[in-house]
Scaffold this motif. Structure first.
Motif, PDB file in Angstrom:
ATOM      1  N   VAL A 134      90.523   9.769  -6.527  1.00 48.78           N
ATOM      2  CA  VAL A 134      91.629   9.748  -5.563  1.00 48.78           C
ATOM      3  C   VAL A 134      92.697   8.804  -6.084  1.00 48.78           C
ATOM      4  O   VAL A 134      92.399   7.741  -6.622  1.00 48.78           O
ATOM      5  CB  VAL A 134      91.123   9.281  -4.179  1.00 48.78           C
ATOM      6  N   ARG A 135      93.940   9.223  -5.923  1.00 45.89           N
ATOM      7  CA  ARG A 135      95.048   8.369  -6.359  1.00 45.89           C
ATOM      8  C   ARG A 135      96.046   8.219  -5.224  1.00 45.89           C
ATOM      9  O   ARG A 135      96.366   9.185  -4.542  1.00 45.89           O
ATOM     10  CB  ARG A 135      95.771   9.007  -7.535  1.00 45.89           C
ATOM     11  N   THR A 136      96.527   7.010  -5.084  1.00 42.52           N
ATOM     12  CA  THR A 136      97.535   6.750  -4.057  1.00 42.52           C
ATOM     13  C   THR A 136      98.720   6.027  -4.695  1.00 42.52           C
ATOM     14  O   THR A 136      98.539   4.969  -5.302  1.00 42.52           O
ATOM     15  CB  THR A 136      96.943   5.885  -2.924  1.00 42.52           C
ATOM     16  N   LEU A 189      88.590   6.698   5.133  1.00 39.04           N
ATOM     17  CA  LEU A 189      88.344   8.109   4.816  1.00 39.04           C
ATOM     18  C   LEU A 189      87.450   8.231   3.575  1.00 39.04           C
ATOM     19  O   LEU A 189      86.532   9.054   3.531  1.00 39.04           O
ATOM     20  CB  LEU A 189      89.678   8.833   4.589  1.00 39.04           C
ATOM     21  N   LEU A 190      87.729   7.388   2.593  1.00 37.15           N
ATOM     22  CA  LEU A 190      86.932   7.438   1.367  1.00 37.15           C
ATOM     23  C   LEU A 190      85.482   7.067   1.672  1.00 37.15           C
ATOM     24  O   LEU A 190      84.543   7.734   1.220  1.00 37.15           O
ATOM     25  CB  LEU A 190      87.500   6.496   0.299  1.00 37.15           C
ATOM     26  N   ASP A 195      83.656   6.091  -3.845  1.00 39.43           N
ATOM     27  CA  ASP A 195      83.597   4.644  -4.104  1.00 39.43           C
ATOM     28  C   ASP A 195      84.645   4.158  -5.107  1.00 39.43           C
ATOM     29  O   ASP A 195      84.538   3.079  -5.660  1.00 39.43           O
ATOM     30  CB  ASP A 195      82.196   4.257  -4.585  1.00 39.43           C
ATOM     31  N   ARG A 196      85.677   4.992  -5.375  1.00 39.12           N
ATOM     32  CA  ARG A 196      86.664   4.548  -6.370  1.00 39.12           C
ATOM     33  C   ARG A 196      88.031   5.120  -6.010  1.00 39.12           C
ATOM     34  O   ARG A 196      88.135   6.233  -5.506  1.00 39.12           O
ATOM     35  CB  ARG A 196      86.243   5.064  -7.747  1.00 39.12           C
ATOM     36  N   ILE A 197      89.075   4.324  -6.263  1.00 34.27           N
ATOM     37  CA  ILE A 197      90.449   4.823  -6.054  1.00 34.27           C
ATOM     38  C   ILE A 197      91.354   4.239  -7.138  1.00 34.27           C
ATOM     39  O   ILE A 197      91.112   3.120  -7.618  1.00 34.27           O
ATOM     40  CB  ILE A 197      90.972   4.445  -4.638  1.00 34.27           C
ATOM     41  N   GLU A 198      92.337   5.022  -7.553  1.00 32.46           N
ATOM     42  CA  GLU A 198      93.344   4.503  -8.475  1.00 32.46           C
ATOM     43  C   GLU A 198      94.660   4.357  -7.732  1.00 32.46           C
ATOM     44  O   GLU A 198      95.106   5.285  -7.056  1.00 32.46           O
ATOM     45  CB  GLU A 198      93.516   5.450  -9.680  1.00 32.46           C
ATOM     46  N   LEU A 199      95.250   3.162  -7.852  1.00 29.25           N
ATOM     47  CA  LEU A 199      96.498   2.876  -7.156  1.00 29.25           C
ATOM     48  C   LEU A 199      97.635   2.841  -8.177  1.00 29.25           C
ATOM     49  O   LEU A 199      97.528   2.202  -9.221  1.00 29.25           O
ATOM     50  CB  LEU A 199      96.391   1.532  -6.436  1.00 29.25           C
ATOM     51  N   PHE A 246      89.907  -2.416   0.135  1.00 31.71           N
ATOM     52  CA  PHE A 246      88.988  -1.501  -0.546  1.00 31.71           C
ATOM     53  C   PHE A 246      87.671  -2.200  -0.851  1.00 31.71           C
ATOM     54  O   PHE A 246      86.595  -1.648  -0.677  1.00 31.71           O
ATOM     55  CB  PHE A 246      89.650  -0.957  -1.814  1.00 31.71           C
ATOM     56  N   LYS A 247      87.808  -3.428  -1.308  1.00 31.06           N
ATOM     57  CA  LYS A 247      86.625  -4.204  -1.668  1.00 31.06           C
ATOM     58  C   LYS A 247      85.666  -4.306  -0.476  1.00 31.06           C
ATOM     59  O   LYS A 247      84.462  -4.122  -0.598  1.00 31.06           O
ATOM     60  CB  LYS A 247      87.057  -5.607  -2.115  1.00 31.06           C
TER      61      LYS A 247
END
Lengths: 673, 276
Positions: free
Chosen positions: B199-201, B220-221, B227-231, B266-267
């Motif tokens: 997922v990217r935001t 939502l995640l 368990d991972r997102i790219e910002l 997120f953490k």
């Protein structure tokens, strides 16, 4: 970085050692009536006698100039004669000096002199004068160090340069003394060579003695810092172009991997200091682990414009084919920029003249296009022009007068043995290199003619000739059509194969041809500043380039080419067997700094470099660039004093470059990856 | 024959999925994000771009055009070579053969981006099928597509880079021009599909980087076991390309504020957030 290094770094960056420099001395009265050999040795003596090197607080390396320049000599009309430069652009045999000590060498020379032929006597005399002068200078510096309380330096100078060093520190001091005195001897662009090889025994000695790695790193950093002192007094083409390049890794003379702890330490020191000297070259080959490419990429990320990579698997067979002994070829180093030379064995002149590929194309097009019914006929006419130009360049390459350099010849194998100065043919290898410029502009031009005239036929030959003569004024649609034709750098065989044929013609015509000085010619892909000098006066070319516009740097896409990206570029520039054209000359890739935002980007960049090497690329230099930063640096130089860029084989401060070279780098980045 | 307009093929894209990749940018997007930094990817028709640095204002392009509008003749007439078509038309066959030229060097594979790749479903599926077995295939999508289309594309896709911008529908409509309902529906489909994804935001100051929005994304995640997102922080250079299309960049937010990644949100939810 330790406090000592931080402090020294600040002093070096502030130039807080220049205040004490005095004017050079005029040694005319001492040397004017002497023979060239003796004059050179006496000039060195006068230079060193006039020097009282500046010492930083707690200086352990020493040898910062106390004169703006070294001694000069004038002719009857008052003009300086041969005092700015002498033999150079080669790597002295530092290993020979470090492994013997100067006393031992001096004794050997004295013995030679005792049994020499009458015509050799003057040469040996000159060598002995030079060695005496260097030893006397070292003794004086030793005493000065004691007086100044620089105890470590004093202790080192109690041993070196008279005797061979034992410790890493002593070896570093001896290296700095050699570099300083060779510079005083006006030998320009002498490079540091395979530092991690010849210094390794001394490094090992200290490691075995239990000296902590951090201590050795600090010493090495102090030495590296000392190479960034006095660079403003250097006689390079531009500041930064001072030849202080250092080669790490690669294979040893027997083909074994030679990257060692000291190689790694050198990279760490360079990355901590972030200074332009010494410029790091990495030798790599098909066995190089990914980890080393990643370390190199960490360095590239810092934006220093190095490491520059050289590929053993291509360079060594290429040099052997030119006649170098296999063991010597395996020991190759890189001269000031990218010229492949053999340390301690050469008086090579690797950049004597420049083959102007686009000129050959323009000559053939102007004279023969109307008469050529097929593209192959035109291509043959271009090849003919390349041969004619090569012959002309080789004929012009008569041995240029180089003043004798008895001191340097101590460190070049063959000279002492033969009793012949390095300038007079004493060295083992004496080959001449021809550079080349504009290969992509030439190939693009021919590909465009092939497409527009011979394949599609939407314009006729006379219209093209008229457009070129008019520098495309009034011919915008034709020029746009030419600009949109295939360009080198996009992995398009339509143009890449033409480039290969032009290089093949040049290299096979030039390589191995003997010259009067006792060596052969060797063709190369590098241009040095030739990409500027050969393009400024050249008219419009059929690739759409306008009159006077610069070519790409050396072996690189043209500045008018819109390049797809590095994957295509690497493939375009590795199709030709580059071992055949091995005088040197890297592909230059400009990489946008955002590629290095995180570890993932670094690993991928490292893979890219590896691809280039595995595909048979010979040499690669990378520029980490942010175009906006460059433009801002042009407008506000005061805000970018430490912005470093790779120019044509060396790194320099952007603000210190001449304007055309600043513009060239900005132009190069238009299509940055 | 199906064709699509491609406005860029970026070689050596290092942030569009695993390994070294080529990213294909397909022209045309159903969203109109206020922060869009690829305005040439928005319209579905081809456009003429002007290199504003190269343009000398000589007027040759207008004289060569029709009724004051630029045409193909204008591109040819520019003495500064400052005009070009924003995109080139490709058939799937042409595009795939071009991509495969770099096959040996693409340790990762190919990523289809845009614009919005799902807006070219037939073309996209054809390309993905042709690449099957040759190169790893990823899509980078805003998720705004018919769910059947999305399912069909997923079955030919090895990896998805999925954008979640704003979870509040009104805000999504305001800043991107469309509702996020179908995007959230497709996100659930993606989570259940078994296709690996990230997922990217985009972090847009005051818009997507609010505590409310990022907390909702984190929730939502977590709910979906992601368990991972790219910002992707907004960069002020984003508006640079508008002028070349004769448009003015008018972001509906304050560009000068630095985006806030709020990593703690997120953490707290056990999600690894990577700022690109």
């Amino acid at each position: 970085m330790t406090e000592l290094i931080q402090h020294r770094l600040a002093l070096v960056e502030q130039g807080a050692y220049k205040h004490q420099r005095r004017e050079r001395v005029d040694a005319t009265a001492l040397v004017w009536d002497k023979s060239p050999l003796l004059r050179d040795a006496l000039l060195l003596k006068a230079s060193l006698e006039a020097e009282t090197p500046f010492l930083f607080p707690n200086d352990r390396i020493g040898f910062t100039q106390s004169r703006e320049r070294f001694a000069i000599c004038r002719d009857r009309d008052g003009n300086e004669i041969w005092t700015d430069w002498s033999c150079g652009n080669n790597t002295p045999d530092y290993a020979y000096a470090l492994n013997n000590g100067l006393d031992h060498i001096q004794q050997a020379v004295a013995q030679k002199r005792a049994h020499c032929l009458p015509q050799q006597k003057e040469y040996y005399d000159a060598v002995l004068i030079a060695l005496d002068a260097v030893l006397a200078f070292a003794d004086r510096c030793r005493d000065d160090a004691r007086k100044a309380g620089a105890d470590d330096l004093y202790r080192a100078l109690c041993r070196v340069p008279h005797q061979k060093p034992q410790t890493f520190h002593e070896a570093l001091v001896m290296m700095k003394l050699l570099i300083f005195t060779l510079r005083a001897n006006r030998n320009i662009h002498l490079t540091i060579g395979r530092f991690d090889q010849y210094m390794y025994p001394f490094y090992r000695h200290d490691v075995k003695a239990g000296i902590p790695r951090e201590t050795l790193l600090e010493l090495l950093e102090e030495f590296f810092l000392s190479l960034n002192v006095d660079t403003d007094t250097y006689m390079g083409a531009q500041q930064g172009d001072n030849g202080q390049s250092l080669v790490l890794g690669g294979c040893d003379k027997d083909g074994n991997d030679a990257f060692n702890d000291l190689s790694r330490l050198c990279m760490e020191a360079s990355m901590e200091l972030c200074l332009i000297d010494p410029k790091i070259n990495l030798r790599v080959n098909k066995n190089t682990p990914d980890e080393l490419y990643e370390l190199g990429t960490q360095m590239t990320k810092l934006g220093l414009g190095f490491p520059q990579y050289s590929n053993d698997d291509v360079v060594i067979p290429g040099l052997i084919a030119l006649g170098y002994a296999p063991q010597d070829a395996a020991d190759y180093a890189v001269a000031a920029c990218w010229e492949f030379t053999i340390p301690g064995k050469g008086m090579e002149i690797p950049n004597l003249r420049v083959m102007n590929f686009p000129l050959a194309v323009l000559e053939a097009v102007t004279e023969s296009l109307l008469a050529c019914d097929t593209f192959d006929e035109l291509l043959a006419a271009v090849k003919e022009k390349i041969c004619v130009q090569s012959d002309r360049l080789m004929a012009q390459a008569v041995f240029p007068y180089i003043p004798p350099s008895p001191y340097l010849s101590v460190f070049v194998e063959g000279c002492l043995e033969k009793g012949l100065d390095v300038s007079q043919g004493g060295a083992v290898y004496k080959n001449y290199g021809l550079l080349s410029a504009g290969i992509s502009t030439a190939a693009d031009s021919l590909a465009a003619i092939n497409n527009v005239i011979y394949q599609v036929g939407d314009y006729d030959k006379q219209t093209l000739l008229d457009a070129l003569a008019a520098n495309f004024e009034g011919y915008a649609p034709l020029r746009n059509r030419l600009l949109d034709c295939p360009k080198m750098g996009n992995n398009d065989d339509a143009v890449d194969t033409i480039a290969g044929e032009l290089m093949e013609t040049f290299a096979s015509h030039v390589n191995g041809k003997p010259h009067p000085f006792g060596g052969v010619f060797r063709a190369g892909t590098g241009s040095a500043q030739g990409y500027y000098t050969t393009s400024v006066d050249l008219g419009a070319t059929p690739d759409g380039r306008k009159a006077g516009e610069m070519f790409g740097c050396g072996f690189s896409p043209s500045l008018v080419a819109r390049v797809n990206g590095p994957l295509s570029c690497i493939q375009s520039f590795t199709k030709f067997d580059l071992s055949k054209i091995i005088n040197g000359g890297p592909l230059t890739l400009e990489i946008h700094d955002t590629v290095f935002r995180n570890g993932e980007g670094i690993a991928k960049m490292a893979q890219l470099v590896k691809f280039f090497i595995l595909r048979g690329g010979h040499q690669l230099q990378l520029n980490t660039i942010n175009r906006d930063v460059l433009l801002d640096a042009l407008a506000h130089p005061e805000n970018h004093r430490n912005l470093i860029v790779r120019v044509w084989g060396w790194s320099g401060y952007f603000n210190e470059l001449d304007a055309p070279f600043q513009q060239h780098i900005i132009k190069r980045t238009e299509f940055t990856i | 024959m199906k064709t699509a307009l491609v406005f860029a093929i970026e070689e050596f894209s290092v942030y569009d999925g695993p390994g070294i990749r080529s990213t294909v940018f397909l022209k045309g997007c159903p969203l109109l994000c206020s922060w869009c930094h690829n305005p040439e990817g928005q319209a579905f028709h081809n456009e003429i771009c002007k290199n504003t640095n190269g343009c000398r204002g000589c007027g040759a392009c207008v004289r060569a055009g029709e009724n004051g509008a630029l045409t193909e003749n204008s591109v040819a007439a520019c003495p500064a070579h400052a005009l070009r078509w924003a995109a080139s038309s490709f058939t799937p066959e042409e595009l795939v053969s071009q991509l495969l030229k770099n096959r040996d060097l693409l340790t990762g594979g190919v990523t289809f981006s845009g614009g919005e790749p799902l807006s070219h479903p037939e073309f996209l599926q054809d390309c993905l099928q042709r690449l099957c077995g040759h190169l790893h295939r990823a899509i980078q999508t805003c998720g705004y597509a018919d769910s059947d289309v999305f399912r069909a594309v997923l079955s030919h896709t090895d990896y998805v880079l999925y954008d979640l911008k704003l979870l509040e529908d009104a805000a999504h409509r305001h800043f991107t021009g469309v509702s996020n309902a179908v995007i959230l529906e497709n996100f659930r489909i993606l989570c259940q599909s078994g296709v690996p994804f990230v997922v990217r935001t985009p972090l847009i100051p005051g818009v997507t980087d609010t505590e409310q929005n990022l907390a909702a994304i984190a929730a939502l995640l977590k709910e979906n076991g992601v368990d991972r997102i790219e910002l992707l922080p907004y960069h002020t250079a984003a508006g640079g390309k508008y002028a070349s299309l004769g448009r003015v960049f008018q972001p509906a937010f304050d560009e000068s504020v630095a985006p806030n990644p709020r990593l703690e949100l997120f953490k707290k939810n056990g999600i690894a957030a990577v700022v690109l």
